[in-house]
Design a protein around this motif. Structure first.
Motif, PDB file in Angstrom:
ATOM      1  N   LYS A   7      10.595 -66.097  23.389  1.00 17.05           N
ATOM      2  CA  LYS A   7      10.317 -64.793  22.783  1.00 17.05           C
ATOM      3  C   LYS A   7       8.814 -64.610  22.573  1.00 17.05           C
ATOM      4  O   LYS A   7       8.087 -65.577  22.364  1.00 17.05           O
ATOM      5  CB  LYS A   7      11.040 -64.672  21.455  1.00 17.05           C
ATOM      6  CG  LYS A   7      12.545 -64.677  21.597  1.00 17.05           C
ATOM      7  CD  LYS A   7      13.219 -64.625  20.238  1.00 17.05           C
ATOM      8  CE  LYS A   7      14.693 -64.844  20.395  1.00 17.05           C
ATOM      9  NZ  LYS A   7      15.469 -63.647  20.483  1.00 17.05           N
ATOM     10  N   LYS A   9       5.829 -61.373  21.059  1.00 22.49           N
ATOM     11  CA  LYS A   9       5.677 -60.097  20.386  1.00 22.49           C
ATOM     12  C   LYS A   9       4.209 -59.728  20.298  1.00 22.49           C
ATOM     13  O   LYS A   9       3.329 -60.571  20.445  1.00 22.49           O
ATOM     14  CB  LYS A   9       6.306 -60.122  18.999  1.00 22.49           C
ATOM     15  CG  LYS A   9       5.689 -61.116  18.046  1.00 22.49           C
ATOM     16  CD  LYS A   9       6.400 -61.114  16.720  1.00 22.49           C
ATOM     17  CE  LYS A   9       5.784 -62.159  15.796  1.00 22.49           C
ATOM     18  NZ  LYS A   9       6.425 -62.172  14.496  1.00 22.49           N
ATOM     19  N   GLY A  13       4.183 -56.923  15.677  1.00 22.46           N
ATOM     20  CA  GLY A  13       5.616 -57.181  15.775  1.00 22.46           C
ATOM     21  C   GLY A  13       6.463 -55.978  16.153  1.00 22.46           C
ATOM     22  O   GLY A  13       7.680 -56.086  16.241  1.00 22.46           O
ATOM     23  N   GLU A  16       8.733 -56.448  20.926  1.00 23.42           N
ATOM     24  CA  GLU A  16       9.179 -57.814  21.180  1.00 23.42           C
ATOM     25  C   GLU A  16       9.672 -57.904  22.614  1.00 23.42           C
ATOM     26  O   GLU A  16      10.276 -56.970  23.139  1.00 23.42           O
ATOM     27  CB  GLU A  16      10.305 -58.197  20.221  1.00 23.42           C
ATOM     28  CG  GLU A  16       9.867 -58.244  18.772  1.00 23.42           C
ATOM     29  CD  GLU A  16      11.006 -58.570  17.806  1.00 23.42           C
ATOM     30  OE1 GLU A  16      12.149 -58.824  18.265  1.00 23.42           O
ATOM     31  OE2 GLU A  16      10.749 -58.566  16.590  1.00 23.42           O
ATOM     32  N   GLU A  18      11.056 -60.922  25.859  1.00 23.60           N
ATOM     33  CA  GLU A  18      11.646 -62.231  26.113  1.00 23.60           C
ATOM     34  C   GLU A  18      11.478 -62.547  27.594  1.00 23.60           C
ATOM     35  O   GLU A  18      11.669 -61.677  28.449  1.00 23.60           O
ATOM     36  CB  GLU A  18      13.128 -62.198  25.743  1.00 23.60           C
ATOM     37  CG  GLU A  18      13.848 -63.507  25.892  1.00 23.60           C
ATOM     38  CD  GLU A  18      15.289 -63.370  25.424  1.00 23.60           C
ATOM     39  OE1 GLU A  18      15.585 -63.758  24.281  1.00 23.60           O
ATOM     40  OE2 GLU A  18      16.109 -62.843  26.218  1.00 23.60           O
TER      41      GLU A  18
END
Length: 143
Positions: A7, A9, A13, A16, A18
């Motif tokens: 993950k 970010k 935040g 995000e 992945e």
């Protein structure tokens, strides 16, 4: 076997992402565009195939900056945090290595070393521009 997922970010935040599997390559870029964009003399990159990168949150908060057709730089519109750089000519996505939590960063090369601001003596190959497989000359230069 379970596919490895990492993950990442942006700075605040809001966005995000992945990545899954293993990166195609990891290394350091010394080109003037990366230096200017990231405000640092060396950018640590991790290259992935597009289907390995998924935006998990905040897609509406992603801004895109086009300086050339080779790079689509993406950032968070809320905090300005850099996220990734699409390279459609190479069918690769450069996810800024530093935003990926728990990435086992293992750089294997330096690219655009002839444009360097600082020299690095680490024993890794230093490419004048890019390796041939990434549409460069493949020429190695000295540390």
């Amino acid at each position: 076997m379970v596919e490895k997922k990492i993950k990442g970010k942006c700075f605040c935040g809001a966005v995000e992402l992945e990545v899954s599997g293993e990166p195609v390559a990891m290394g350091y870029c010394h080109c003037k565009d990366c230096a200017a964009w990231s405000a640092t003399p060396i950018n640590s990159y991790s290259l992935w195939k597009p289907d390995q990168v998924k935006i998990k949150k905040g897609i509406e908060d992603i801004g895109i900056f086009y300086k050339s057709s080779h790079s689509r730089r993406k950032f968070c519109k809320k905090c300005g945090g850099h996220l990734l750089n699409d390279h459609p000519d190479s069918d690769l996505v450069d996810v800024f290595a530093v935003i990926l939590k728990n990435l086992d960063f293992k750089p294997s090369i330096h690219v655009h070393y002839d444009s360097r601001t600082v020299s690095v003596v680490d024993g890794l190959p230093k490419f004048k521009d890019l390796p041939k497989e990434f549409n460069g000359t493949g020429e190695i230069t000295s540390e």
